[in-house]
Design a protein around this motif. Structure first.
Motif, mmCIF file in Angstrom:
data_model
loop_
_atom_site.group_PDB
_atom_site.id
_atom_site.type_symbol
_atom_site.label_atom_id
_atom_site.label_comp_id
_atom_site.label_asym_id
_atom_site.label_seq_id
_atom_site.Cartn_x
_atom_site.Cartn_y
_atom_site.Cartn_z
ATOM 1 N N TRP A 432 13.187 44.196 15.500
ATOM 2 C CA TRP A 432 12.596 44.132 16.828
ATOM 3 C C TRP A 432 13.544 44.689 17.892
ATOM 4 O O TRP A 432 13.119 45.387 18.811
ATOM 5 C CB TRP A 432 12.242 42.669 17.138
ATOM 6 C CG TRP A 432 11.555 42.490 18.450
ATOM 7 C CD1 TRP A 432 12.121 42.095 19.624
ATOM 8 C CD2 TRP A 432 10.186 42.717 18.741
ATOM 9 N NE1 TRP A 432 11.194 42.076 20.624
ATOM 10 C CE2 TRP A 432 9.979 42.452 20.109
ATOM 11 C CE3 TRP A 432 9.082 43.143 17.974
ATOM 12 C CZ2 TRP A 432 8.759 42.572 20.738
ATOM 13 C CZ3 TRP A 432 7.854 43.265 18.598
ATOM 14 C CH2 TRP A 432 7.695 42.993 19.955
ATOM 15 N N THR A 433 14.839 44.356 17.744
ATOM 16 C CA THR A 433 15.786 44.724 18.805
ATOM 17 C C THR A 433 16.257 46.171 18.698
ATOM 18 O O THR A 433 16.708 46.741 19.680
ATOM 19 C CB THR A 433 17.025 43.812 18.782
ATOM 20 O OG1 THR A 433 17.607 43.889 17.484
ATOM 21 C CG2 THR A 433 16.662 42.384 19.091
ATOM 22 N N LEU A 434 16.134 46.749 17.508
ATOM 23 C CA LEU A 434 16.539 48.138 17.325
ATOM 24 C C LEU A 434 15.635 49.016 18.205
ATOM 25 O O LEU A 434 14.431 49.033 18.064
ATOM 26 C CB LEU A 434 16.332 48.522 15.852
ATOM 27 C CG LEU A 434 17.230 49.612 15.294
ATOM 28 C CD1 LEU A 434 18.661 49.122 15.177
ATOM 29 C CD2 LEU A 434 16.721 50.049 13.931
ATOM 30 N N GLY A 435 16.220 49.716 19.138
ATOM 31 C CA GLY A 435 15.413 50.581 19.987
ATOM 32 C C GLY A 435 14.764 49.856 21.145
ATOM 33 O O GLY A 435 13.965 50.422 21.874
ATOM 34 N N ARG A 436 15.018 48.559 21.293
ATOM 35 C CA ARG A 436 14.499 47.836 22.460
ATOM 36 C C ARG A 436 15.651 47.122 23.145
ATOM 37 O O ARG A 436 16.521 46.569 22.477
ATOM 38 C CB ARG A 436 13.461 46.788 22.052
ATOM 39 C CG ARG A 436 12.124 47.339 21.624
ATOM 40 C CD ARG A 436 11.167 46.172 21.408
ATOM 41 N NE ARG A 436 9.857 46.610 20.925
ATOM 42 C CZ ARG A 436 9.570 46.794 19.646
ATOM 43 N NH1 ARG A 436 10.487 46.577 18.721
ATOM 44 N NH2 ARG A 436 8.359 47.178 19.293
ATOM 45 N N GLU A 437 15.653 47.095 24.443
ATOM 46 C CA GLU A 437 16.686 46.396 25.192
ATOM 47 C C GLU A 437 16.046 45.150 25.801
ATOM 48 O O GLU A 437 15.024 45.253 26.497
ATOM 49 C CB GLU A 437 17.240 47.321 26.284
ATOM 50 C CG GLU A 437 18.366 46.738 27.101
ATOM 51 C CD GLU A 437 19.653 46.538 26.308
ATOM 52 O OE1 GLU A 437 20.428 45.639 26.665
ATOM 53 O OE2 GLU A 437 19.881 47.283 25.315
ATOM 54 N N LEU A 438 16.601 43.983 25.508
ATOM 55 C CA LEU A 438 16.075 42.745 26.080
ATOM 56 C C LEU A 438 16.399 42.748 27.582
ATOM 57 O O LEU A 438 17.571 42.780 27.958
ATOM 58 C CB LEU A 438 16.716 41.530 25.401
ATOM 59 C CG LEU A 438 16.130 40.163 25.782
ATOM 60 C CD1 LEU A 438 14.675 40.033 25.310
ATOM 61 C CD2 LEU A 438 16.972 39.033 25.223
ATOM 62 N N PRO A 439 15.390 42.760 28.440
ATOM 63 C CA PRO A 439 15.687 42.858 29.870
ATOM 64 C C PRO A 439 16.402 41.599 30.375
ATOM 65 O O PRO A 439 16.240 40.512 29.819
ATOM 66 C CB PRO A 439 14.311 43.015 30.523
ATOM 67 C CG PRO A 439 13.334 42.512 29.523
ATOM 68 C CD PRO A 439 13.960 42.630 28.165
ATOM 69 N N HIS A 440 17.197 41.775 31.425
ATOM 70 C CA HIS A 440 17.925 40.653 31.996
ATOM 71 C C HIS A 440 16.924 39.731 32.685
ATOM 72 O O HIS A 440 16.154 40.180 33.521
ATOM 73 C CB HIS A 440 18.967 41.159 32.993
ATOM 74 C CG HIS A 440 20.068 40.167 33.195
ATOM 75 N ND1 HIS A 440 19.891 39.027 33.935
ATOM 76 C CD2 HIS A 440 21.344 40.139 32.727
ATOM 77 C CE1 HIS A 440 21.019 38.333 33.921
ATOM 78 N NE2 HIS A 440 21.909 38.980 33.189
ATOM 79 N N PRO A 441 16.903 38.439 32.324
ATOM 80 C CA PRO A 441 15.908 37.568 32.966
ATOM 81 C C PRO A 441 16.268 37.325 34.433
ATOM 82 O O PRO A 441 17.449 37.277 34.774
ATOM 83 C CB PRO A 441 16.003 36.268 32.156
ATOM 84 C CG PRO A 441 17.277 36.332 31.419
ATOM 85 C CD PRO A 441 17.759 37.744 31.377
ATOM 86 N N PRO A 442 15.287 37.192 35.307
ATOM 87 C CA PRO A 442 15.575 36.921 36.716
ATOM 88 C C PRO A 442 16.244 35.545 36.849
ATOM 89 O O PRO A 442 16.076 34.683 35.976
ATOM 90 C CB PRO A 442 14.208 36.944 37.384
ATOM 91 C CG PRO A 442 13.243 36.654 36.282
ATOM 92 C CD PRO A 442 13.856 37.185 35.023
ATOM 93 N N SER A 443 16.993 35.347 37.921
ATOM 94 C CA SER A 443 17.727 34.087 38.061
ATOM 95 C C SER A 443 16.758 32.909 38.214
ATOM 96 O O SER A 443 17.092 31.789 37.862
ATOM 97 C CB SER A 443 18.670 34.167 39.250
ATOM 98 O OG SER A 443 17.935 34.582 40.378
#
Lengths: 459, 186
Positions: A432-443
């Motif tokens: 799943w993570t290969l080729g996808r960047e987990l976006p930074h969650p908002p504060s």
């Protein structure tokens, strides 16, 4: 895993990406111009959908009628259960007449059965006459698009292939190259003892094989030799002659943005006593090769109504980046991914149902209104899913159903974000993570903001 | 077909307009040429201006429309055995289709299957009153016949290919030029 790698490799091929981007944008642009000038567009789609849906419930009746009409004019109609049977039938007919070298018109059905490979292995010498297929044959490749086989080749690639083959000085001018091939193939047409084509439609009412093309090669392949063999998938049957009207108008406008292809050839039998010319023998081979299995499947059967315009490829966010090769199947794109599950000998072909973003762009443009992404989603759901996926989805469902767990989860995710790269080491997560960047969650989550701004929480 | 059929009727086309004009414009948009003539003598004259004979023979189909024009032409005729070497093939179209700039040819005893493909220039003669709005109209007419000819073809422009980087090249395997002649009277 290897199909995944094929996609990754194509995706990283920037030269291919450039060629695909130019070709797909051009095809879609021409199509859009035709749609804009055709006020009856949606009515044409309604008609086409109804005609093709009729075929799903009347196939046997249409096949019987088609065969009866053609045989009454002296043609031979054969059934082929699978690719091997079809190739065997064709080889037998060619051998019985002592044919070795012969001309071929562009046909995806013969690509599906890998006819050329079978015939070459038997010592025969097929000559592709469609320029795109000619190029694909020269580089020992497979077509990359249902209507534009050589879409993956640049003009320089084409120049090298053609000039080397004909022993001519290098040029990459498309006009010069095309005329060189015309010259080369003219003598092949004139002396070929046999011609093999596919068909775009087969009309039950009149026993007519319908072939469309722009180059004029299909007409020559089916008119000049003494023997014509047409390989026709049983999905090509349509009930009436008049049904060609809406289908042909949609086919050309969607495929190439033309109002109609240059040539629409209707063949309803071999040369009759009163005819001036034409093949003395006409063999039509009706190919099943998994189509009846698809028809028997309530989820997938609608995909049988495809008319192979290729617009679902052109508009697909995935196909339009990588072209047809990584799919590893004759028919690429969304509809091909459905067909592959029934027609491909490769058991891994079912994986293709997962190579789709389910965006639904293809369903919106499909001339026969196939709900392609819905079908792919349904096919995914019934596939055996790996334990990690089932466990993960089960856990997610449990969390989403409980607000307190959900809120805890969002906080946990925020804390865990800095360690996201660790996930890439765990095999089931890596996929799943290969080729996808987990976006930074908002504060703050949406719920937290909502409360902060005075909103009320409903439990 | 059985009676439970719920197959659609023809899809009407919005605003067909003046058929000869629509036809000529549609054919021009696919690099074909068209002109309209009152009679065969005038048509032959215009044709000679459009295609100056270069000494090679012309093929003239054994159909009334083609022969009517052919008899006014100062060219040698060839039969189907000379198709590959002739300059022009003069055929008779059963219908012309305005919407797409298409000519429909029946291929049979009097008009061989290869005649419209081998020569450099294809001239199709059609009666002006055989102009129809769409392909569907021509297919309905074709279906009304007792039996279909073993081959027929709808031709929309000269042969072309776009297989090398989508660049359109004319000709591919068929003719370099397609000229449609609309004839009011023979």
């Amino acid at each position: 895993m290897s199909r995944r790698q094929d996609f990754a490799r194509s995706l990283a091929d920037l030269d291919l990406r450039r060629k695909m981007a130019v070709s797909m944008a051009q095809a879609l642009g021409h199509r859009a111009a035709r749609v804009a000038e055709t006020p009856e567009w949606e009515a044409l789609r309604d008609a086409a959908q109804a005609i093709r849906a009729y075929g799903l419930t009347h196939l046997d009746e249409m096949l019987a009628q088609f065969r009866h009409q053609l045989e009454a004019r002296g043609a031979r109609v054969h059934w082929a259960a699978d690719a091997e049977a079809a190739n065997r039938l064709i080889l037998d007919v060619l051998r019985a007449r002592g044919v070795t070298r012969f001309v071929k018109g562009k046909s995806m059905a013969t690509e599906e059965t890998r006819l050329n490979e079978a015939l070459i292995a038997a010592g025969l010498d097929p000559v592709e006459t469609d320029l795109g297929e000619y190029l694909v044959q020269l580089c020992g490749d497979r077509p990359a698009h249902p209507t534009a086989p050589a879409v993956h080749l640049s003009r320089q690639d084409c120049g090298r292939l053609i000039c080397q083959h004909l022993g001519a000085p290098y040029t990459d001018d498309p006009t010069t190259l095309s005329l060189m091939v015309r010259e080369d193939l003219r003598s092949e047409f004139l002396r070929s003892p046999a011609g093999i084509t596919g068909a775009n439609f087969a009309v039950a009412e009149t026993g007519t094989v319908v072939i469309v093309d722009n180059e004029g090669n299909q007409g020559l392949v089916s008119a000049l030799p003494d023997l014509h063999i047409a390989l026709v998938g049983i999905d090509k049957l349509i009930p009436r002659l008049q049904d060609l009207g809406p289908l042909l108008r949609l086919l050309a406008r969607n495929a190439t943005g033309q109002t109609l292809t240059c040539y629409t050839t209707l063949i309803s039998g071999p040369r009759q006593a009163e005819d001036a010319d034409g093949p003395r023998e006409l063999h039509v081979i009706l190919l099943d090769n998994g189509r009846r299995a698809m028809l028997a499947d309530p989820t997938a059967r609608q995909a049988m109504t495809c008319i192979r315009c290729g617009v679902c490829c052109n508009i697909c966010p995935i196909y339009s980046k990588v072209g047809g090769h990584p799919y590893g199947f004759t028919y690429p794109g969304a509809v091909g991914s459905i067909w592959a599950a029934f027609l491909s000998a490769d058991p891994g072909a079912e994986e293709l149902a997962h190579i789709c973003s389910l965006c639904g762009a293809c369903s919106e443009v499909c001339p026969v209104r196939n709900e392609l992404s819905h079908t792919l989603a349904a096919m995914r759901r019934r596939r055996h899913r790996p334990w990690a996926e089932r466990l993960g989805m089960g856990a997610l469902a449990a969390v989403l159903a409980r607000p307190s767990l959900y809120r805890l989860g969002t906080r946990l995710l925020r804390w865990a974000h800095p360690f996201r790269r660790l996930g890439a080491a765990v095999p089931p997560i890596r996929g799943w993570t290969l080729g996808r960047e987990l976006p930074h969650p908002p504060s703050r989550s949406f719920q937290e903001s909502h409360r902060r701004w005075g909103g009320h929480r409903r439990e | 077909m059985s009676s439970d059929v719920r197959l659609p009727g023809p899809v009407p086309v919005a605003g067909a307009g003046d058929l000869p004009e629509v036809f000529t414009a549609a054919l021009a948009s696919v690099s074909g040429e068209a002109f309209r003539a009152a009679g065969a003598a005038e048509a032959a004259q215009r044709l000679l201006e459009a295609v100056p004979p270069d000494g090679r023979p012309w093929f003239v189909a054994e159909r009334e429309l083609a022969q009517a024009l052919g008899q006014h032409l100062p060219v040698t005729w060839t039969d189907r055995t000379g198709l590959a070497e002739c300059q022009v093939s003069l055929t008779a179209a059963e219908w012309a289709i305005a919407d797409t700039g298409t000519v429909g040819l029946l291929l049979d005893a009097r008009q061989p299957r290869a005649c419209y493909l081998l020569p450099e220039v294809h001239v199709a003669v059609c009666r002006t009153n055989a102009l129809l709005p769409t392909l569907s109209d021509a297919l309905l007419r074709l279906g009304e016949r007792d039996q279909l000819p073993t081959a027929c073809v709808f031709v929309t422009g000269p042969s072309r290919t776009a297989d090398i980087e989508k660049t359109i090249v004319i000709p591919a395997h068929g003719p370099k030029r397609l000229i449609a002649v609309l004839l009011d009277e023979i």
